[in-house]
Motif scaffolding. Structure first.
Motif, mmCIF file in Angstrom:
data_model
loop_
_atom_site.group_PDB
_atom_site.id
_atom_site.type_symbol
_atom_site.label_atom_id
_atom_site.label_comp_id
_atom_site.label_asym_id
_atom_site.label_seq_id
_atom_site.Cartn_x
_atom_site.Cartn_y
_atom_site.Cartn_z
ATOM 1 N N SER A 115 8.142 -10.872 5.409
ATOM 2 C CA SER A 115 6.806 -11.450 5.525
ATOM 3 C C SER A 115 6.166 -11.474 4.148
ATOM 4 N N ALA A 116 5.270 -12.435 3.950
ATOM 5 C CA ALA A 116 4.493 -12.467 2.712
ATOM 6 C C ALA A 116 3.436 -11.364 2.687
ATOM 7 N N ASP A 117 3.195 -10.740 3.843
ATOM 8 C CA ASP A 117 2.205 -9.661 3.968
ATOM 9 C C ASP A 117 2.952 -8.330 4.110
ATOM 10 N N ARG A 118 2.766 -7.442 3.157
ATOM 11 C CA ARG A 118 3.550 -6.190 3.190
ATOM 12 C C ARG A 118 3.148 -5.305 4.355
ATOM 13 N N TYR A 119 1.896 -5.387 4.823
ATOM 14 C CA TYR A 119 1.483 -4.595 5.973
ATOM 15 C C TYR A 119 2.182 -5.089 7.238
#
Length: 291
Positions: A115-119
């Motif tokens: 994902s581009a979002d690490r969370y």
């Protein structure tokens, strides 16, 4: 009664705390660039790799005023297979890949979410039943048509494997968190993506001195089956990475890494900005697999 209530409150607080995710540590940072595959051939691959790394050494040392040292050697020869559900490609659709690596008859499988979002990437439950499981949250840094510094976060777990991969239960039974989250039927067929078995050659041994950390360079060549003669790889990649379980990176390290990455991009005789990544190549090889 007060004692019981106090105990219950402590238990509830502990349960809440267990579900709270701290700022996720990115324990590995890998910088990847695709290469012109026709710059290599099986007969001359060692010489081709040494020439590339000589160019990288000169370019990076000039960019960051630090040493690039070591001698590249062929460190890994293994077979790579990706699995998904034919026609629907449900794993790809939800951001996952499932890969098997075979080395000398020993199998290892990796389940990976990107994902581009690490969370978002970190929240995926990739727990495994194996006591030899290894998990990490990694920043994969590459380039795109609009950016020279594109970051995607990969959360993965790899485990030793003794199963013949052909059903979804080969994932579900090894990764119970995945099964709980997605509930795919155990009987769902898993197929070899593109009907491809890749022979992978990986060269290592050269490192970039970034200061507090060294970054190890890898040159990865993918052949369609076992190579021979002047056969060219179908995919070629150069990468370098550094790791820290505490994610305690310094400003100097990350800046030198970025400068090194940008310097290597300037090697236009080698770098192919339009080449597909390894996973995209696998999925695109047979255009009907996901349709």
């Amino acid at each position: 009664m007060k004692t019981i209530i106090s105990v219950l409150m402590v238990c509830n607080l502990a349960a809440i705390a267990a579900n709270v995710k701290a700022n996720p540590d990115v324990t590995s940072r890998e910088y990847k660039l695709m290469l012109k595959a026709n710059s290599f051939s099986y007969t001359n691959e060692a010489l081709n790799v040494l020439e590339l790394l000589d160019n990288i050494e000169t370019t990076v040392e000039s960019a960051i005023s630090r040493n690039v040292t070591g001698t590249a050697k062929l460190s890994k020869v293994r077979d790579i297979k990706f699995y998904d559900v034919e026609k629907t490609c449900v794993l790809k659709h939800i951001g996952y890949s499932f890969r098997e690596r075979m080395t000398g008859g020993n199998s290892e499988v990796t389940l990976k979410f990107r994902s581009a979002d690490r969370y978002i990437s970190n929240f995926e439950n990739l727990s495994a039943i194996s006591n030899q499981a290894e998990s990490k949250l990694e920043a994969d840094i590459g380039i795109s048509s609009t950016s020279t510094f594109n970051v995607v976060y990969g959360h993965s777990t790899k485990v030793p494997n003794s199963r013949t991969i052909n059903k979804m239960d080969d994932i579900n039974e090894q990764f119970p968190g995945f099964q709980q989250n997605y509930a795919f039927s155990n009987s769902l067929d898993l197929n070899l993506v593109g009907n491809l078995t890749i022979r992978e050659h990986v060269y290592k041994g050269v490192v970039i001195d970034l200061g507090k950390f060294d970054a190890e360079i890898s040159v990865t060549l993918w052949y369609n089956a076992v190579p021979s003669g002047n056969q060219m790889p179908v995919v070629a990649e150069v990468s370098f990475k550094y790791e820290d379980n505490s994610a305690d990176y310094t400003k100097k390290v990350v800046n030198r890494a970025k400068q090194s990455f940008e310097a290597i991009q300037g090697l236009t005789n080698w770098i192919d900005p339009n080449s597909k990544t390894k996973t995209k190549f696998i999925y695109d090889y047979n255009s009907s697999f996901c349709q």
